[in-house]
Design an enzyme around this catalytic site. Structure first.
Site, PDB file in Angstrom:
ATOM      1  N   ASP A  35       0.883  -1.170   0.000  1.00 45.52           N
ATOM      2  CA  ASP A  35       0.000   0.000   0.000  1.00 45.52           C
ATOM      3  C   ASP A  35       0.919   1.217   0.000  1.00 45.52           C
ATOM      4  O   ASP A  35       2.118   1.073  -0.214  1.00 45.52           O
ATOM      5  CB  ASP A  35      -0.987  -0.043   1.176  1.00 45.52           C
ATOM      6  CG  ASP A  35      -0.280  -0.267   2.495  1.00 45.52           C
ATOM      7  OD1 ASP A  35       0.751   0.405   2.733  1.00 45.52           O
ATOM      8  OD2 ASP A  35      -0.732  -1.113   3.278  1.00 45.52           O
ATOM      9  N   LYS A  57      -4.689   2.977  -1.676  1.00 43.70           N
ATOM     10  CA  LYS A  57      -4.065   4.225  -1.290  1.00 43.70           C
ATOM     11  C   LYS A  57      -4.305   4.394   0.187  1.00 43.70           C
ATOM     12  O   LYS A  57      -5.436   4.285   0.665  1.00 43.70           O
ATOM     13  CB  LYS A  57      -4.720   5.367  -2.071  1.00 43.70           C
ATOM     14  CG  LYS A  57      -3.964   6.653  -2.022  1.00 43.70           C
ATOM     15  CD  LYS A  57      -4.502   7.573  -3.114  1.00 43.70           C
ATOM     16  CE  LYS A  57      -4.287   9.043  -2.784  1.00 43.70           C
ATOM     17  NZ  LYS A  57      -2.964   9.375  -2.312  1.00 43.70           N
ATOM     18  N   MET A 172      -2.854   6.516  13.610  1.00 42.66           N
ATOM     19  CA  MET A 172      -4.181   6.573  12.954  1.00 42.66           C
ATOM     20  C   MET A 172      -5.157   7.441  13.746  1.00 42.66           C
ATOM     21  O   MET A 172      -6.340   7.147  13.819  1.00 42.66           O
ATOM     22  CB  MET A 172      -4.764   5.148  12.814  1.00 42.66           C
ATOM     23  CG  MET A 172      -3.899   4.239  11.969  1.00 42.66           C
ATOM     24  SD  MET A 172      -4.583   2.585  11.785  1.00 42.66           S
ATOM     25  CE  MET A 172      -4.180   1.863  13.367  1.00 42.66           C
TER      26      MET A 172
HETATM   27  N1  SAH Z   1       2.747  -0.832  11.234  1.00 39.49           N
HETATM   28  C1  SAH Z   1       2.935   0.607  11.142  1.00 39.49           C
HETATM   29  C2  SAH Z   1       1.688   1.347  11.558  1.00 39.49           C
HETATM   30  C3  SAH Z   1       0.493   1.051  10.682  1.00 39.49           C
HETATM   31  S1  SAH Z   1      -0.913   1.991  11.131  1.00 39.49           S
HETATM   32  C4  SAH Z   1       4.164   1.011  11.945  1.00 39.49           C
HETATM   33  O1  SAH Z   1       4.708   0.192  12.686  1.00 39.49           O
HETATM   34  O2  SAH Z   1       4.608   2.138  11.778  1.00 39.49           O
HETATM   35  C5  SAH Z   1      -0.726   3.416  10.100  1.00 39.49           C
HETATM   36  C6  SAH Z   1      -0.322   4.609  10.942  1.00 39.49           C
HETATM   37  O3  SAH Z   1       1.074   4.612  11.143  1.00 39.49           O
HETATM   38  C7  SAH Z   1      -0.607   5.938  10.311  1.00 39.49           C
HETATM   39  O4  SAH Z   1      -1.954   6.309  10.479  1.00 39.49           O
HETATM   40  C8  SAH Z   1       0.301   6.828  11.103  1.00 39.49           C
HETATM   41  O5  SAH Z   1      -0.241   7.077  12.387  1.00 39.49           O
HETATM   42  C9  SAH Z   1       1.513   5.947  11.301  1.00 39.49           C
HETATM   43  N2  SAH Z   1       2.601   6.190  10.330  1.00 39.49           N
HETATM   44  C10 SAH Z   1       3.246   5.251   9.619  1.00 39.49           C
HETATM   45  N3  SAH Z   1       4.256   5.796   8.907  1.00 39.49           N
HETATM   46  C11 SAH Z   1       4.240   7.119   9.177  1.00 39.49           C
HETATM   47  C12 SAH Z   1       5.053   8.216   8.780  1.00 39.49           C
HETATM   48  N4  SAH Z   1       6.077   8.080   7.939  1.00 39.49           N
HETATM   49  N5  SAH Z   1       4.754   9.448   9.290  1.00 39.49           N
HETATM   50  C13 SAH Z   1       3.740   9.611  10.131  1.00 39.49           C
HETATM   51  N6  SAH Z   1       2.942   8.609  10.549  1.00 39.49           N
HETATM   52  C14 SAH Z   1       3.201   7.377  10.090  1.00 39.49           C
END
Ligand code: SAH
Length: 245
Positions: A35, A57, A172
């Site tokens: 994604d 997306k 999120m």
């Molecule tokens: N498994 C992922 C999280 C998935 S849930 C992890 O460990 O990072 C998706 C959420 O991750 C987004 O809504 C946001 O809150 C956060 N997120 C992931 N990458 C990000 C980034 N580069 N900048 C800001 N928030 C991010």
């Protein structure tokens, strides 16, 4: 002949923070399901010879439903393919990775999980906010902001969360922030608690918005904050150089 499935964490989006094992597994894949969360640079580096399947997306309505993604993974592995499911951050933190592994195991499919650097720690870190710090926080709690705290069926106990002394890190959470901040205050958390929202962490257009629990909803609205973003609540936010209450 069955192939193999890999559940791979991409890290927070910077290519340098993809692990060596992730790179190795991605480069050897026949199929990559992704994604948008891994970010443009990493997505641009996916092997051209592989079947690249865009699962949707991030933040908008998904192109593929979770069930369809799982079915596709299972089908391709059963065709003998090496399948990589690439996920943002770490696959087991709010990424539905745990569910995908369950489904693959139910089908008797061999699966290797490749951990990734989670955005929950790395995104605050890269703007100078340590999620723990001896002076400020001896514990940290990772929370999904996906649930509206005003709904009775919420799986989260906001009364307990409001009482915790350490850092709260919400993923999120952009959409529900206007409910989350008041829920924490209503349950007794100090309205003066510092808050930082880091949007698109480690991307060229990264942006940080700060405030307190009392002011952050207006600040975020004024700034037009959008997902993906990590929300950090707690004293450690004062360590961010641009912090403004
Ligand atoms: N498994 C992922 C999280 C998935 S849930 C992890 O460990 O990072 C998706 C959420 O991750 C987004 O809504 C946001 O809150 C956060 N997120 C992931 N990458 C990000 C980034 N580069 N900048 C800001 N928030 C991010």
């Amino acid at each position: 002949m069955t192939g193999k499935a890999y559940l791979v964490g991409s890290g927070p989006g910077a290519p340098g923070l993809l692990t060596l094992r992730a790179r190795e597994v991605i480069d050897a894949a026949d199929v990559v399901l992704f994604d948008q969360l891994p970010g443009e640079e990493i997505l641009a580096s996916l092997p051209a010879g592989a079947e690249l399947i865009d699962c949707g997306k991030y933040g908008s309505s998904h192109t593929l439903e979770q069930r369809e993604i799982e079915d596709l993974m299972v089908a391709r592995v059963k065709e003998g393919k090496t399948v990589v499911r690439l996920k943002g951050g770490d696959p087991f933190l709010f990424g539905r990775g745990g569910e995908e592994v369950e489904v693959l195991r139910e089908h008797g499919i061999p699966v290797e999980v490749v951990p990734g650097i989670t955005s929950a720690i790395a995104v605050p870190e890269c703007v100078g906010i340590p999620v723990t710090h001896r002076r400020y926080a001896s514990q940290v709690t990772f929370i999904t902001g996906h649930e509206d705290p005003t709904k009775p069926e919420s799986a989260l106990d906001w009364e307990v969360l409001a009482r915790l002394k350490g850092t709260l890190v919400i993923l999120m959470g952009v959409k529900n922030l206007p409910m989350i901040a008041p829920a924490l205050i209503a349950n007794g958390k100090d309205p003066a608690t510092p808050v930082a929202i880091i949007e698109r962490g480690m991307r060229p257009d990264q942006r940080v918005t700060t405030g307190t629990l009392a002011t952050i909803v207006d600040r975020a609205r004024a700034a037009g904050v959008r997902p993906p973003a990590v929300i950090v609540i707690g004293g450690v936010v004062e360590l961010y150089e641009g912090f403004a209450e």
